[in-house]
Design a protein around this motif. Structure first.
Motif, PDB file in Angstrom:
ATOM      1  N   ALA A 100     -43.228  24.203  76.747  1.00 50.15           N
ATOM      2  CA  ALA A 100     -42.508  25.124  75.852  1.00 50.15           C
ATOM      3  C   ALA A 100     -43.408  25.596  74.718  1.00 50.15           C
ATOM      4  N   VAL A 101     -44.175  24.690  74.135  1.00 54.10           N
ATOM      5  CA  VAL A 101     -45.106  25.069  73.059  1.00 54.10           C
ATOM      6  C   VAL A 101     -46.175  26.013  73.599  1.00 54.10           C
ATOM      7  N   GLY A 102     -46.692  25.722  74.777  1.00 54.71           N
ATOM      8  CA  GLY A 102     -47.682  26.602  75.393  1.00 54.71           C
ATOM      9  C   GLY A 102     -47.127  27.983  75.677  1.00 54.71           C
ATOM     10  N   LEU A 103     -45.871  28.038  76.089  1.00 54.26           N
ATOM     11  CA  LEU A 103     -45.237  29.345  76.331  1.00 54.26           C
ATOM     12  C   LEU A 103     -45.032  30.109  75.031  1.00 54.26           C
ATOM     13  N   LEU A 104     -44.673  29.403  73.968  1.00 51.78           N
ATOM     14  CA  LEU A 104     -44.545  30.078  72.667  1.00 51.78           C
ATOM     15  C   LEU A 104     -45.881  30.655  72.203  1.00 51.78           C
ATOM     16  N   ARG A 105     -46.949  29.950  72.541  1.00 48.09           N
ATOM     17  CA  ARG A 105     -48.293  30.447  72.212  1.00 48.09           C
ATOM     18  C   ARG A 105     -48.791  31.439  73.253  1.00 48.09           C
ATOM     19  N   ARG A 106     -47.978  31.670  74.266  1.00 52.42           N
ATOM     20  CA  ARG A 106     -48.244  32.610  75.354  1.00 52.42           C
ATOM     21  C   ARG A 106     -49.553  32.292  76.069  1.00 52.42           C
ATOM     22  N   ARG A 107     -49.634  31.078  76.553  1.00 53.96           N
ATOM     23  CA  ARG A 107     -50.792  30.611  77.320  1.00 53.96           C
ATOM     24  C   ARG A 107     -50.480  30.691  78.805  1.00 53.96           C
ATOM     25  N   GLU A 108     -51.404  31.264  79.546  1.00 54.06           N
ATOM     26  CA  GLU A 108     -51.212  31.441  80.982  1.00 54.06           C
ATOM     27  C   GLU A 108     -51.115  30.102  81.708  1.00 54.06           C
ATOM     28  N   GLY A 109     -51.890  29.132  81.259  1.00 52.54           N
ATOM     29  CA  GLY A 109     -51.829  27.806  81.872  1.00 52.54           C
ATOM     30  C   GLY A 109     -50.464  27.162  81.719  1.00 52.54           C
ATOM     31  N   ALA A 110     -49.824  27.377  80.576  1.00 48.64           N
ATOM     32  CA  ALA A 110     -48.478  26.839  80.358  1.00 48.64           C
ATOM     33  C   ALA A 110     -47.478  27.519  81.279  1.00 48.64           C
ATOM     34  N   GLN A 111     -47.660  28.800  81.510  1.00 47.43           N
ATOM     35  CA  GLN A 111     -46.763  29.503  82.424  1.00 47.43           C
ATOM     36  C   GLN A 111     -46.898  28.936  83.841  1.00 47.43           C
ATOM     37  N   HIS A 112     -48.117  28.760  84.301  1.00 46.66           N
ATOM     38  CA  HIS A 112     -48.344  28.222  85.639  1.00 46.66           C
ATOM     39  C   HIS A 112     -47.817  26.787  85.743  1.00 46.66           C
ATOM     40  N   ALA A 113     -48.095  25.978  84.717  1.00 52.38           N
ATOM     41  CA  ALA A 113     -47.599  24.597  84.719  1.00 52.38           C
ATOM     42  C   ALA A 113     -46.078  24.575  84.709  1.00 52.38           C
ATOM     43  N   GLY A 114     -45.464  25.469  83.958  1.00 52.50           N
ATOM     44  CA  GLY A 114     -44.008  25.534  83.899  1.00 52.50           C
ATOM     45  C   GLY A 114     -43.400  25.910  85.233  1.00 52.50           C
ATOM     46  N   ILE A 115     -44.022  26.844  85.929  1.00 52.42           N
ATOM     47  CA  ILE A 115     -43.511  27.249  87.243  1.00 52.42           C
ATOM     48  C   ILE A 115     -43.537  26.066  88.213  1.00 52.42           C
ATOM     49  N   VAL A 116     -44.645  25.350  88.245  1.00 48.40           N
ATOM     50  CA  VAL A 116     -44.771  24.208  89.161  1.00 48.40           C
ATOM     51  C   VAL A 116     -43.854  23.063  88.728  1.00 48.40           C
ATOM     52  N   PHE A 117     -43.911  22.708  87.449  1.00 54.42           N
ATOM     53  CA  PHE A 117     -43.170  21.556  86.927  1.00 54.42           C
ATOM     54  C   PHE A 117     -41.662  21.757  87.068  1.00 54.42           C
ATOM     55  N   PHE A 118     -41.161  22.880  86.573  1.00 51.78           N
ATOM     56  CA  PHE A 118     -39.722  23.099  86.624  1.00 51.78           C
ATOM     57  C   PHE A 118     -39.243  23.464  88.035  1.00 51.78           C
ATOM     58  N   GLY A 119     -40.114  24.042  88.846  1.00 48.54           N
ATOM     59  CA  GLY A 119     -39.769  24.262  90.253  1.00 48.54           C
ATOM     60  C   GLY A 119     -39.574  22.946  90.975  1.00 48.54           C
ATOM     61  N   LEU A 120     -40.476  22.000  90.735  1.00 54.73           N
ATOM     62  CA  LEU A 120     -40.360  20.672  91.340  1.00 54.73           C
ATOM     63  C   LEU A 120     -39.111  19.953  90.842  1.00 54.73           C
ATOM     64  N   LEU A 121     -38.859  20.024  89.525  1.00 54.07           N
ATOM     65  CA  LEU A 121     -37.656  19.397  88.982  1.00 54.07           C
ATOM     66  C   LEU A 121     -36.390  20.032  89.550  1.00 54.07           C
ATOM     67  N   ALA A 122     -36.408  21.351  89.754  1.00 54.08           N
ATOM     68  CA  ALA A 122     -35.234  22.032  90.311  1.00 54.08           C
ATOM     69  C   ALA A 122     -34.960  21.543  91.728  1.00 54.08           C
TER      70      ALA A 122
END
Length: 194
Positions: A100-122
Motif C-alpha cells: 500500500a505504501v509503495g502504491l501511494l508512492r506510485r512504484r511499479e514494483g509495488a504494483q507488480h507485487a500487489g497483483i501477485v500477492f493479492f491475486g494469490l490471497l484471492a
C-alpha cells in the motif's frame, strides 16, 4: 547510465511525462481497499498474539478454530499454534501495508507485487471459503472469507486497470527523467572541470 541506453538523450516514455502529483482514483481506491481488507487481520493477529498469556481462553479459542478436524490441543500446543498463526498473519499484514505504501508512492514494483500477492490471497481465500460454505455444517466464518477473497480480487482488478497503470508508469518516467537529468548535470560538471 541513461546516456548509453537512450543514445545520449533523455529516456522516452509512452506515458506522458506530465503525470499529476496526486495518484489516480483507481490507485487510491486500491490503497484504501488494501487497508480495509488488512485492518481486521492485523487486529486479529495482535489479539491472538496477546491471548497466549491466558492459557484457558487461548485453548478455547484454538479449540473453536480446530473443531472441524476433531483436534483437542493441550495448553502448550495451543500456545504454539497461536504464536505461529499470529506471526504468519503479522507478516502478511506487513507485506500488505508495504504494498500500500509503495502504491501511494506510485512504484511499479509495488504494483507488480500487489497483483501477485493479492491475486494469490484471492485464490486461497475464495477456494477455502467455498470449501467451508459447502461443508456440513458450513464453517462459521466462511462468508467472511469469501468477502475477503472478493476484496482481494477487486484489489487486483484495480491494479490492472489502465488508469492505475498509466498513473504509476507516469510517475516512474518522471523519476527516470529526474535521475537522467541529475546524472547529465554531474557529467557536465565533470567535463567542465577537465
Amino acid at each position: 547510465r541513461w546516456g548509453w541506453l537512450a543514445g545520449g538523450r533523455a529516456p522516452i516514455s509512452v506515458v506522458p511525462v506530465s503525470a499529476p502529483r496526486t495518484p489516480a482514483k483507481t490507485t487510491l481506491a486500491a490503497v484504501v481497499l488494501i487497508l480495509v481488507v488488512t485492518a481486521p487481520f492485523l487486529y486479529n493477529a495482535v489479539a491472538l498474539a496477546r491471548s497466549t498469556a491466558d492459557e484457558e481462553a487461548l485453548r478455547l479459542e484454538v479449540r473453536e478454530a480446530l473443531i472441524m478436524s476433531n483436534v483437542n490441543p493441550g495448553p502448550q500446543e495451543a500456545a504454539n499454534y497461536a504464536r505461529y498463526i499470529s506471526i504468519i498473519m503479522l507478516v502478511v499484514c506487513v507485506v500488505a501495508i508495504a504494498v500500500a505504501v509503495g502504491l501511494l508512492r506510485r512504484r511499479e514494483g509495488a504494483q507488480h507485487a500487489g497483483i501477485v500477492f493479492f491475486g494469490l490471497l484471492a485464490v486461497i481465500s475464495i477456494a477455502a471459503s467455498l470449501a467451508g460454505l459447502n461443508a456440513d455444517p458450513p464453517a462459521p466464518r466462511a462468508g467472511l472469507g469469501l468477502a475477503t477473497g472478493i476484496g482481494n480480487a477487486l484489489i487486483v482488478f484495480l491494479l490492472l486497470r489502465r488508469q492505475t497503470m498509466d498513473d504509476i508508469e507516469g510517475a516512474e518516467s518522471l523519476r527516470a527523467k529526474a535521475r537522467w537529468e541529475k546524472e547529465e548535470g554531474r557529467r557536465q560538471r565533470r567535463a567542465a572541470r577537465s
